[in-house]
Design a protein around this motif. Structure first.
Motif, PDB file in Angstrom:
ATOM      1  N   ILE A   1       0.804  -1.231   0.000  1.00  0.00           N
ATOM      2  CA  ILE A   1       0.000   0.000   0.000  1.00  0.00           C
ATOM      3  C   ILE A   1       0.844   1.292   0.000  1.00  0.00           C
ATOM      4  O   ILE A   1       0.562   2.194  -0.798  1.00  0.00           O
ATOM      5  CB  ILE A   1      -1.054  -0.014   1.141  1.00  0.00           C
ATOM      6  CG1 ILE A   1      -2.195  -0.978   0.748  1.00  0.00           C
ATOM      7  CG2 ILE A   1      -1.632   1.381   1.407  1.00  0.00           C
ATOM      8  CD1 ILE A   1      -3.290  -1.116   1.790  1.00  0.00           C
TER       9      ILE A   1
ATOM     10  N   ARG B   1       0.454   4.055  -2.887  1.00  0.00           N
ATOM     11  CA  ARG B   1       0.063   5.454  -2.639  1.00  0.00           C
ATOM     12  C   ARG B   1       1.115   6.416  -3.162  1.00  0.00           C
ATOM     13  O   ARG B   1       0.789   7.447  -3.753  1.00  0.00           O
ATOM     14  CB  ARG B   1      -0.163   5.680  -1.144  1.00  0.00           C
ATOM     15  CG  ARG B   1      -1.351   4.913  -0.616  1.00  0.00           C
ATOM     16  CD  ARG B   1      -1.481   5.072   0.863  1.00  0.00           C
ATOM     17  NE  ARG B   1      -2.398   6.159   1.234  1.00  0.00           N
ATOM     18  CZ  ARG B   1      -2.555   6.606   2.481  1.00  0.00           C
ATOM     19  NH1 ARG B   1      -1.815   6.091   3.468  1.00  0.00           N
ATOM     20  NH2 ARG B   1      -3.409   7.556   2.752  1.00  0.00           N
TER      21      ARG B   1
ATOM     22  N   ASP C   1      -5.485   8.427  -3.519  1.00  0.00           N
ATOM     23  CA  ASP C   1      -6.086   7.442  -2.620  1.00  0.00           C
ATOM     24  C   ASP C   1      -7.325   6.799  -3.232  1.00  0.00           C
ATOM     25  O   ASP C   1      -7.587   5.614  -3.002  1.00  0.00           O
ATOM     26  CB  ASP C   1      -6.405   8.075  -1.258  1.00  0.00           C
ATOM     27  CG  ASP C   1      -5.157   8.108  -0.371  1.00  0.00           C
ATOM     28  OD1 ASP C   1      -4.116   7.536  -0.779  1.00  0.00           O
ATOM     29  OD2 ASP C   1      -5.204   8.690   0.722  1.00  0.00           O
TER      30      ASP C   1
ATOM     31  N   VAL D   1      -5.932   4.129  -5.377  1.00  0.00           N
ATOM     32  CA  VAL D   1      -5.475   2.972  -4.599  1.00  0.00           C
ATOM     33  C   VAL D   1      -6.677   2.144  -4.153  1.00  0.00           C
ATOM     34  O   VAL D   1      -6.676   0.912  -4.250  1.00  0.00           O
ATOM     35  CB  VAL D   1      -4.625   3.411  -3.390  1.00  0.00           C
ATOM     36  CG1 VAL D   1      -4.286   2.219  -2.502  1.00  0.00           C
ATOM     37  CG2 VAL D   1      -3.340   4.098  -3.856  1.00  0.00           C
ATOM     38  N   GLN D   2      -7.706   2.834  -3.695  1.00  0.00           N
ATOM     39  CA  GLN D   2      -8.930   2.154  -3.256  1.00  0.00           C
ATOM     40  C   GLN D   2      -9.506   1.286  -4.385  1.00  0.00           C
ATOM     41  O   GLN D   2      -9.854   0.130  -4.188  1.00  0.00           O
ATOM     42  CB  GLN D   2      -9.943   3.217  -2.805  1.00  0.00           C
ATOM     43  CG  GLN D   2     -11.264   2.678  -2.305  1.00  0.00           C
ATOM     44  CD  GLN D   2     -11.194   2.210  -0.859  1.00  0.00           C
ATOM     45  OE1 GLN D   2     -10.153   2.327  -0.219  1.00  0.00           O
ATOM     46  NE2 GLN D   2     -12.269   1.648  -0.372  1.00  0.00           N
TER      47      GLN D   2
ATOM     48  N   LEU E   1      -7.306  -1.724  -5.024  1.00  0.00           N
ATOM     49  CA  LEU E   1      -7.493  -2.793  -4.041  1.00  0.00           C
ATOM     50  C   LEU E   1      -8.740  -3.609  -4.381  1.00  0.00           C
ATOM     51  O   LEU E   1      -8.724  -4.840  -4.345  1.00  0.00           O
ATOM     52  CB  LEU E   1      -7.628  -2.208  -2.628  1.00  0.00           C
ATOM     53  CG  LEU E   1      -6.406  -1.475  -2.064  1.00  0.00           C
ATOM     54  CD1 LEU E   1      -6.724  -0.913  -0.684  1.00  0.00           C
ATOM     55  CD2 LEU E   1      -5.197  -2.385  -1.999  1.00  0.00           C
ATOM     56  N   ALA E   2      -9.817  -2.891  -4.732  1.00  0.00           N
ATOM     57  CA  ALA E   2     -11.069  -3.587  -5.078  1.00  0.00           C
ATOM     58  C   ALA E   2     -10.849  -4.520  -6.268  1.00  0.00           C
ATOM     59  O   ALA E   2     -11.297  -5.669  -6.264  1.00  0.00           O
ATOM     60  CB  ALA E   2     -12.161  -2.568  -5.378  1.00  0.00           C
TER      61      ALA E   2
ATOM     62  N   ALA F   1       4.250   8.506   2.397  1.00  0.00           N
ATOM     63  CA  ALA F   1       3.197   7.505   2.208  1.00  0.00           C
ATOM     64  C   ALA F   1       3.332   6.379   3.233  1.00  0.00           C
ATOM     65  O   ALA F   1       2.346   5.815   3.695  1.00  0.00           O
ATOM     66  CB  ALA F   1       3.248   6.943   0.788  1.00  0.00           C
TER      67      ALA F   1
ATOM     68  N   ILE G   1      -2.956   3.917   6.980  1.00  0.00           N
ATOM     69  CA  ILE G   1      -3.769   3.399   5.881  1.00  0.00           C
ATOM     70  C   ILE G   1      -5.231   3.755   6.171  1.00  0.00           C
ATOM     71  O   ILE G   1      -5.734   3.462   7.259  1.00  0.00           O
ATOM     72  CB  ILE G   1      -3.582   1.874   5.744  1.00  0.00           C
ATOM     73  CG1 ILE G   1      -2.121   1.577   5.381  1.00  0.00           C
ATOM     74  CG2 ILE G   1      -4.525   1.294   4.698  1.00  0.00           C
ATOM     75  CD1 ILE G   1      -1.780   0.106   5.298  1.00  0.00           C
ATOM     76  N   PRO G   2      -5.909   4.417   5.234  1.00  0.00           N
ATOM     77  CA  PRO G   2      -7.293   4.832   5.488  1.00  0.00           C
ATOM     78  C   PRO G   2      -8.190   3.633   5.809  1.00  0.00           C
ATOM     79  O   PRO G   2      -7.981   2.534   5.288  1.00  0.00           O
ATOM     80  CB  PRO G   2      -7.714   5.481   4.177  1.00  0.00           C
ATOM     81  CG  PRO G   2      -6.457   5.832   3.477  1.00  0.00           C
ATOM     82  CD  PRO G   2      -5.451   4.826   3.904  1.00  0.00           C
TER      83      PRO G   2
ATOM     84  N   MET H   1      -9.676   1.547   3.025  1.00  0.00           N
ATOM     85  CA  MET H   1      -8.827   0.523   2.402  1.00  0.00           C
ATOM     86  C   MET H   1      -8.805  -0.745   3.247  1.00  0.00           C
ATOM     87  O   MET H   1      -8.906  -1.858   2.724  1.00  0.00           O
ATOM     88  CB  MET H   1      -7.405   1.056   2.219  1.00  0.00           C
ATOM     89  CG  MET H   1      -7.303   2.183   1.202  1.00  0.00           C
ATOM     90  SD  MET H   1      -5.593   2.706   0.938  1.00  0.00           S
ATOM     91  CE  MET H   1      -5.870   4.261   0.062  1.00  0.00           C
TER      92      MET H   1
ATOM     93  N   LEU I   1     -11.995  -2.677   2.918  1.00  0.00           N
ATOM     94  CA  LEU I   1     -12.032  -3.409   1.660  1.00  0.00           C
ATOM     95  C   LEU I   1     -11.243  -4.708   1.786  1.00  0.00           C
ATOM     96  O   LEU I   1     -11.672  -5.773   1.346  1.00  0.00           O
ATOM     97  CB  LEU I   1     -11.422  -2.510   0.579  1.00  0.00           C
ATOM     98  CG  LEU I   1     -11.790  -2.739  -0.869  1.00  0.00           C
ATOM     99  CD1 LEU I   1     -13.288  -2.659  -1.041  1.00  0.00           C
ATOM    100  CD2 LEU I   1     -11.114  -1.684  -1.735  1.00  0.00           C
ATOM    101  N   LEU I   2     -10.084  -4.600   2.441  1.00  0.00           N
ATOM    102  CA  LEU I   2      -9.221  -5.776   2.573  1.00  0.00           C
ATOM    103  C   LEU I   2      -9.807  -6.812   3.530  1.00  0.00           C
ATOM    104  O   LEU I   2      -9.455  -7.993   3.445  1.00  0.00           O
ATOM    105  CB  LEU I   2      -7.834  -5.352   3.049  1.00  0.00           C
ATOM    106  CG  LEU I   2      -6.995  -4.619   2.003  1.00  0.00           C
ATOM    107  CD1 LEU I   2      -5.740  -4.060   2.623  1.00  0.00           C
ATOM    108  CD2 LEU I   2      -6.648  -5.560   0.854  1.00  0.00           C
TER     109      LEU I   2
ATOM    110  N   GLN J   1     -12.536  -7.997   3.385  1.00  0.00           N
ATOM    111  CA  GLN J   1     -13.254  -8.977   2.551  1.00  0.00           C
ATOM    112  C   GLN J   1     -12.460 -10.264   2.427  1.00  0.00           C
ATOM    113  O   GLN J   1     -13.016 -11.355   2.369  1.00  0.00           O
ATOM    114  CB  GLN J   1     -13.448  -8.426   1.135  1.00  0.00           C
ATOM    115  CG  GLN J   1     -14.536  -7.388   1.020  1.00  0.00           C
ATOM    116  CD  GLN J   1     -14.673  -6.919  -0.422  1.00  0.00           C
ATOM    117  OE1 GLN J   1     -14.291  -7.621  -1.350  1.00  0.00           O
ATOM    118  NE2 GLN J   1     -15.226  -5.740  -0.607  1.00  0.00           N
TER     119      GLN J   1
END
Lengths: 184, 83
Positions: A14, A18, A32, A35-36, A39-40, B41, B46-47, B50, B53-54, B56
Motif C-alpha cells: 500500500i 500510494r 487514494d 489505490v482504493q 485494491l477492489a 506515504a 492506511i485509510p 482501504m 475493503l481488505l 473482505q
C-alpha cells in the motif's frame, strides 16, 4: 497462495501504491481513490495473480490501467492543459531554491505521461529497467530513454526554463491551482 | 547595492533558483524527492476505507476454512456475495 498471505502482501504494497499514485496523478485525494479502486480490483481478480510473481508490480499495473482509463474520461470533462501545469511551475523555485514536495509533484505533471511513469517506476518504485519494460509493455531501451528525457526535462524546469512566465499574476494563478490540485 | 558581474557569468535575479545550485546533484535531487514522497506515504496511516475493503479477504479465507463445499472460481465474484 492463502488469502492471508495475499492480504499481507497487499497491505505491504500500500505505501508504494500510494506513493506511485501521488507521483502519477499529483493529487493526494485522487491518488487514494486510485489505490482504493486498485485494491477492489485486486481482490476481485485475485485468481489472476500468479503466486510467486511480484505482487507490487501486479498491483501497480492495475493502478496504472485504472489511472489511464479514468484519465481518458476526465480529459473530456476537465481540460487540464499542459499550460496550466506549466503555470504552477512559475511559483516553483522561489523559496530559497528549496523545493517543496508539492512543487515536485507539480513539476512531474509537466512531463509527458510516458516519461513520467517510466521515471516513477525506476526512480521511485525501485523497479529494474527490465521489470518496468514488462509493466509498460515496451523495450528496455525505450524505458531508459524515457527516464533520461524525464530527468533532463525536470532539471530544465527546475532551473527556470525560459518557457515559463514569472509574472505575479501567473504565480498567483498557479498557487491557487496547486492548492486546489493538492486539496490543501 | 552594486554587484560586479563578470562578463559571461549568468546573472540571476534574487529569488530565482540558480541552475548551478539546483543542478548540483543532478541524479540525486530527483531521487531524494521520490524518497520523501515514499516516506510520507509510509508514515501515513492506511485509510479505514482501504482496510475495510481488505477485510473482505478475511471473510473469504474464513469461509474457505469452515466449509469445503463447491469453490467459487469466478474471476469476478459478485459484490453482494462477499459479505
Amino acid at each position: 497462495m492463502s488469502e492471508e498471505s495475499f492480504k499481507e502482501g497487499i497491505v505491504a504494497a500500500i505505501p508504494s501504491l500510494r506513493a506511485f499514485a501521488r507521483s502519477l496523478s499529483g493529487n493526494r485525494d485522487r491518488a487514494d481513490d486510485l489505490v482504493q479502486e486498485t485494491l477492489a480490483k485486486a481482490i476481485a481478480n485475485r485468481e489472476r495473480y500468479t503466486p510467486g510473481t511480484n505482487l507490487k508490480a501486479w498491483m501497480i499495473t492495475i493502478l496504472r490501467n485504472q489511472y489511464y482509463t479514468e484519465g481518458r474520461k476526465r480529459k473530456r470533462e476537465v481540460p487540464d492543459s499542459d499550460g496550466d501545469h506549466a503555470a504552477t511551475l512559475t511559483a516553483l523555485p522561489q523559496q530559497n531554491g528549496h523545493l517543496e514536495m508539492n512543487d515536485f509533484l507539480s513539476a512531474l505533471q509537466c512531463l509527458p505521461e510516458d516519461q513520467r511513469e517510466a521515471l516513477i517506476l525506476i526512480g521511485a518504485s525501485g523497479f529494474s529497467y527490465e521489470e518496468a519494460a514488462e509493466m509498460l509493455e515496451t523495450r528496455v531501451g525505450t524505458v531508459k530513454s524515457r527516464v533520461s528525457r524525464a530527468r533532463s526535462r525536470l532539471d530544465e524546469l527546475m532551473s527556470g526554463s525560459p518557457d515559463f512566465k514569472r509574472d505575479s499574476a501567473s504565480i498567483e494563478a498557479s498557487r491557487e491551482l496547486l492548492q486546489r490540485a493538492l486539496g490543501v | 547595492m552594486v554587484q560586479k558581474v563578470k562578463a559571461g557569468t549568468p546573472h540571476f535575479a534574487e529569488g530565482v533558483a540558480v541552475p548551478s545550485q539546483v543542478g548540483k546533484s543532478k541524479e540525486d535531487w530527483i531521487g531524494n524527492q521520490f524518497r520523501r514522497i515514499y516516506d510520507e506515504a509510509l508514515e501515513d496511516d492506511i485509510p479505514n476505507d482501504m482496510m475495510d475493503l481488505l477485510s473482505q479477504l478475511d471473510n473469504i479465507s474464513a469461509s474457505q476454512d469452515s466449509s469445503d463445499d463447491q469453490t467459487d472460481s469466478d474471476d469476478e465474484p459478485d459484490k453482494e456475495s462477499s459479505n
